[in-house]
Design a protein around this motif. Sequence first.
Motif, short mmCIF file in Angstrom:
data_model
loop_
_atom_site.label_atom_id
_atom_site.label_comp_id
_atom_site.label_asym_id
_atom_site.label_seq_id
_atom_site.Cartn_x
_atom_site.Cartn_y
_atom_site.Cartn_z
N GLN A 139 -46.94 -77.21 -26.24
CA GLN A 139 -47.67 -76.42 -27.22
C GLN A 139 -49.16 -76.73 -27.14
N TRP A 140 -49.48 -78.01 -26.98
CA TRP A 140 -50.87 -78.47 -26.82
C TRP A 140 -51.50 -77.85 -25.58
N VAL A 141 -50.75 -77.85 -24.48
CA VAL A 141 -51.22 -77.26 -23.22
C VAL A 141 -51.47 -75.77 -23.40
N ASN A 142 -50.56 -75.10 -24.12
CA ASN A 142 -50.70 -73.66 -24.37
C ASN A 142 -51.96 -73.36 -25.19
N GLU A 143 -52.22 -74.21 -26.19
CA GLU A 143 -53.39 -74.01 -27.05
C GLU A 143 -54.70 -74.27 -26.31
N LEU A 144 -54.61 -75.03 -25.22
CA LEU A 144 -55.81 -75.25 -24.40
C LEU A 144 -56.19 -74.01 -23.61
N GLY A 145 -55.28 -73.03 -23.59
CA GLY A 145 -55.57 -71.76 -22.91
C GLY A 145 -55.06 -71.68 -21.49
N MET A 146 -54.19 -72.61 -21.09
CA MET A 146 -53.67 -72.56 -19.72
C MET A 146 -52.70 -71.39 -19.57
N ILE A 147 -52.78 -70.71 -18.44
CA ILE A 147 -51.95 -69.54 -18.21
C ILE A 147 -50.49 -69.96 -17.99
N PRO A 148 -49.53 -69.05 -18.23
CA PRO A 148 -48.10 -69.40 -18.10
C PRO A 148 -47.72 -70.03 -16.77
#
Length: 299
Positions: free
Chosen positions: A61-70
């Motif tokens: 979730q943290w990685v996703n919030e950093l804006g990293m693409i899927p």
Amino acid sequence: MDWQSAIKGFRNYLKLEKSLSENSIEAYTRDIDKLKQYAETLLPVLKPDVIVLNDLRSFLQWVNELGMIPSTQARILSGIKAFYKYMLIEDIILSDPSELLESPKIQRKLPDTLSYDEINKLIAAIDLSKPDGSRNKAMLEMLYSCGLRVSELTELKISNLYLDIEFIKVTGKGNKERLVPISSTAINALKQWLEFSRVHVNIKKGEEDLVFLNRRGSRLTRVFIFMLIKKLAESIGLKKKISPHTFRHSFATHLIEGGADLRAVQEMLGHESITTTEIYTHLDRDYLKSTIIQFHPRS
């Protein structure tokens, strides 16, 4: 167990047990380093052997919030799963916390390809009057003729050329070897380089068996080949964003458009899974659709 010891052990596992290349090992290490960075932001700091499933879900979730693409998130998850598989094998943990982690859904991006005409124009743009002209032509011919990864091209050995039977032996990912057919056009370009230009290079000790060398007799870098292709694209006014890998994509696409069997293409590309190769069937469907629209009387 502390993070430094865990990552060091993981690197050794990837190198000795999995026989991965240094580039792959670095990529896995970077992914685990992200998990380490996240764990160190928490209080108390989480050690790698006490992390549980909910911790890993929070990390993603943290990685996703950093804006990293899927696709990047999926790659990081793959690294984490490999890391905890190693921890389990070494009896550092009793159960794998990553086992139930789900990968983010990603759309498979169709790779850019070059038309046959564009490939011919790129190769024709090489200045054969220069000392490295025949080498550059041979490299591009082989990228397209054999569908090689750029690392496979730079590591190609003279002792693995079987030009009399029109095959070369390539060492791919995980040090896996495969035989790949080579076209007569590529063979001719390769012979021009080997027999008339490479013989004049003062070869560095230890590099004698490498096919492609720079002017100082050392192996070529991947960056050099990337820059060469970029300059050639600019010289012919090609607007597509291309790299050495574009030749590999084009090789696969043109084979499948011509009716080649998918499993044969899988073998030539050195794909471990047929699903990796199946991305090219999407390109093939587009090709078929355009053909029907252009030529079918009912369209």
